[in-house]
Write a protein that holds these residues in place. Sequence first.
Motif, mmCIF file in Angstrom:
data_model
loop_
_atom_site.group_PDB
_atom_site.id
_atom_site.type_symbol
_atom_site.label_atom_id
_atom_site.label_comp_id
_atom_site.label_asym_id
_atom_site.label_seq_id
_atom_site.Cartn_x
_atom_site.Cartn_y
_atom_site.Cartn_z
ATOM 1 N N PHE A 88 -5.178 -18.548 20.107
ATOM 2 C CA PHE A 88 -4.806 -17.136 20.184
ATOM 3 C C PHE A 88 -3.282 -17.073 20.212
ATOM 4 O O PHE A 88 -2.648 -17.781 20.987
ATOM 5 C CB PHE A 88 -5.375 -16.492 21.448
ATOM 6 N N TYR A 89 -2.704 -16.212 19.371
ATOM 7 C CA TYR A 89 -1.247 -16.143 19.268
ATOM 8 C C TYR A 89 -0.807 -14.688 19.297
ATOM 9 O O TYR A 89 -1.408 -13.818 18.649
ATOM 10 C CB TYR A 89 -0.784 -16.794 17.963
ATOM 11 N N SER A 90 0.243 -14.412 20.060
ATOM 12 C CA SER A 90 0.853 -13.087 20.102
ATOM 13 C C SER A 90 2.273 -13.190 19.575
ATOM 14 O O SER A 90 3.103 -13.911 20.144
ATOM 15 C CB SER A 90 0.873 -12.544 21.533
ATOM 16 N N SER A 91 2.562 -12.465 18.496
ATOM 17 C CA SER A 91 3.919 -12.488 17.944
ATOM 18 C C SER A 91 4.884 -11.686 18.793
ATOM 19 O O SER A 91 6.102 -11.812 18.639
ATOM 20 C CB SER A 91 3.908 -11.937 16.509
ATOM 21 N N THR A 92 4.367 -10.846 19.716
ATOM 22 C CA THR A 92 5.238 -10.045 20.570
ATOM 23 C C THR A 92 6.143 -10.929 21.411
ATOM 24 O O THR A 92 7.341 -10.663 21.560
ATOM 25 C CB THR A 92 4.398 -9.140 21.497
ATOM 26 N N ASP A 93 5.577 -12.012 21.982
ATOM 27 C CA ASP A 93 6.380 -12.920 22.813
ATOM 28 C C ASP A 93 6.303 -14.362 22.324
ATOM 29 O O ASP A 93 6.658 -15.283 23.067
ATOM 30 C CB ASP A 93 5.937 -12.838 24.271
ATOM 31 N N ASP A 94 5.838 -14.567 21.076
ATOM 32 C CA ASP A 94 5.738 -15.903 20.490
ATOM 33 C C ASP A 94 4.952 -16.835 21.406
ATOM 34 O O ASP A 94 5.336 -17.972 21.652
ATOM 35 C CB ASP A 94 7.129 -16.474 20.210
ATOM 36 N N LEU A 95 3.827 -16.348 21.895
ATOM 37 C CA LEU A 95 2.988 -17.084 22.837
ATOM 38 C C LEU A 95 1.724 -17.545 22.130
ATOM 39 O O LEU A 95 1.079 -16.780 21.417
ATOM 40 C CB LEU A 95 2.613 -16.182 24.020
ATOM 41 N N CYS A 96 1.353 -18.803 22.339
ATOM 42 C CA CYS A 96 0.142 -19.349 21.742
ATOM 43 C C CYS A 96 -0.593 -20.174 22.790
ATOM 44 O O CYS A 96 0.041 -20.911 23.557
ATOM 45 C CB CYS A 96 0.477 -20.226 20.534
ATOM 46 N N PHE A 97 -1.920 -20.031 22.842
ATOM 47 C CA PHE A 97 -2.674 -20.869 23.766
ATOM 48 C C PHE A 97 -4.038 -21.198 23.189
ATOM 49 O O PHE A 97 -4.575 -20.478 22.336
ATOM 50 C CB PHE A 97 -2.804 -20.226 25.153
ATOM 51 N N ASP A 98 -4.569 -22.302 23.683
ATOM 52 C CA ASP A 98 -5.861 -22.815 23.251
ATOM 53 C C ASP A 98 -6.955 -21.921 23.828
ATOM 54 O O ASP A 98 -7.028 -21.720 25.036
ATOM 55 C CB ASP A 98 -6.009 -24.259 23.750
ATOM 56 N N LEU A 99 -7.804 -21.383 22.960
ATOM 57 C CA LEU A 99 -8.863 -20.518 23.448
ATOM 58 C C LEU A 99 -10.037 -21.302 24.021
ATOM 59 O O LEU A 99 -10.639 -20.892 25.004
ATOM 60 C CB LEU A 99 -9.362 -19.609 22.315
ATOM 61 N N GLY A 100 -10.380 -22.390 23.391
ATOM 62 C CA GLY A 100 -11.540 -23.126 23.850
ATOM 63 C C GLY A 100 -12.771 -22.233 23.844
ATOM 64 O O GLY A 100 -13.097 -21.599 22.849
ATOM 65 N N ASP A 101 -13.418 -22.128 25.005
ATOM 66 C CA ASP A 101 -14.604 -21.278 25.124
ATOM 67 C C ASP A 101 -14.271 -19.942 25.765
ATOM 68 O O ASP A 101 -15.157 -19.247 26.261
ATOM 69 C CB ASP A 101 -15.682 -21.984 25.967
ATOM 70 N N ASP A 102 -12.996 -19.560 25.772
ATOM 71 C CA ASP A 102 -12.581 -18.307 26.393
ATOM 72 C C ASP A 102 -13.312 -17.120 25.754
ATOM 73 O O ASP A 102 -13.513 -17.071 24.547
ATOM 74 C CB ASP A 102 -11.066 -18.120 26.233
ATOM 75 N N ALA A 103 -13.685 -16.151 26.603
ATOM 76 C CA ALA A 103 -14.412 -14.979 26.100
ATOM 77 C C ALA A 103 -13.584 -14.175 25.117
ATOM 78 O O ALA A 103 -14.135 -13.469 24.268
ATOM 79 C CB ALA A 103 -14.841 -14.095 27.272
ATOM 80 N N THR A 104 -12.258 -14.270 25.234
ATOM 81 C CA THR A 104 -11.391 -13.526 24.323
ATOM 82 C C THR A 104 -11.712 -13.862 22.875
ATOM 83 O O THR A 104 -11.732 -12.987 22.011
ATOM 84 C CB THR A 104 -9.908 -13.855 24.607
ATOM 85 N N LEU A 105 -11.971 -15.136 22.616
ATOM 86 C CA LEU A 105 -12.243 -15.567 21.254
ATOM 87 C C LEU A 105 -13.481 -14.873 20.701
ATOM 88 O O LEU A 105 -13.455 -14.327 19.594
ATOM 89 C CB LEU A 105 -12.423 -17.081 21.210
#
Length: 321
Positions: free
Chosen positions: A159-176
Amino acid sequence: VYAAGADGTGWVSGQVVDVSGNLNDLPVVEGPPEPSRPSEAGAPDAEPDEASTGPSSAGSVGPVDPAELPDNFTLDYNALPDIENYSYELAIAISGSGDGDPYQSLIRLEYARANSTNQTRFTLDVTGAFMDQLASEDLAFLESFLPATVGNSGDQGYFYSSTDDLCFDLGDDATLSEVEALSEELRALIDSGELFFLDILPEDAVFGVVDQSGLVGIPGVHYQLLGTQDGDEITPIDELKLDLWWTPDEGLLYGYRFELQIEPDFYFLYRDVLAELDADLGNFNTFDGTLTFYLLPRSSGQAASEAAAPPAACDYFIDSE
């Protein structure tokens, strides 16, 4: 001192330097002339994104013979012949004023797929009333991240946000799963081939083939709304622009762009269509503005492969897998 300039001098934008002292004595020079805008038939319109909407015009430039639209409205990018990697953009934009108050909403989906490297990248941007609709689907958390990107590289999701150039591994996160569900809904809209805007065309509307050059390296036949026909006379519809692209065999639709100028006196004609996009739009007494709806390829081949690659901010955990 600017060594490459005449007499060691040059110019720099005041926006990128800290200025001190009196600038009134600096010489003023005439800048280069502003480039002329390309002709309407071959240039993108400025609404809502000049770089991505593709060409459109209200009626063709030059004589074009009327032609029946193909019967096949199937839209499936995975079925494009000889295209391994592709990207496209889907957008619905409404701007203007409802009952005198400003109104603006945008939902834009960018999708890139590189089958050759097993990478996909899905970016969503939403503003205005469309954001309220996402909130009703428990996706309000996305607002602080927009434009937000969900993608994969092989089996690794991110998951990546260009607003703050933040990226993290989703794995099994519900967000995905939530964002993927939204992605599937939007892709279902694309694959359905239901072009609602065809339903509001006048019965005497006619189209013609204006070119066969395709888009972004994808061969295609470009149909354009020419206007309404009365006998041998075709009259352009000034408030309506519509372009559609099929593959050369006309077996697959892969792009379209629709733009409608809505004047207050004719708002009642389009109220039901607008209400399908946003219920609030059906509650106005008058609306003055523009509806733009398009799905267009952004790139193919190597360029699309690069568009499907993860952002650089994601490299630290994707490369470590």
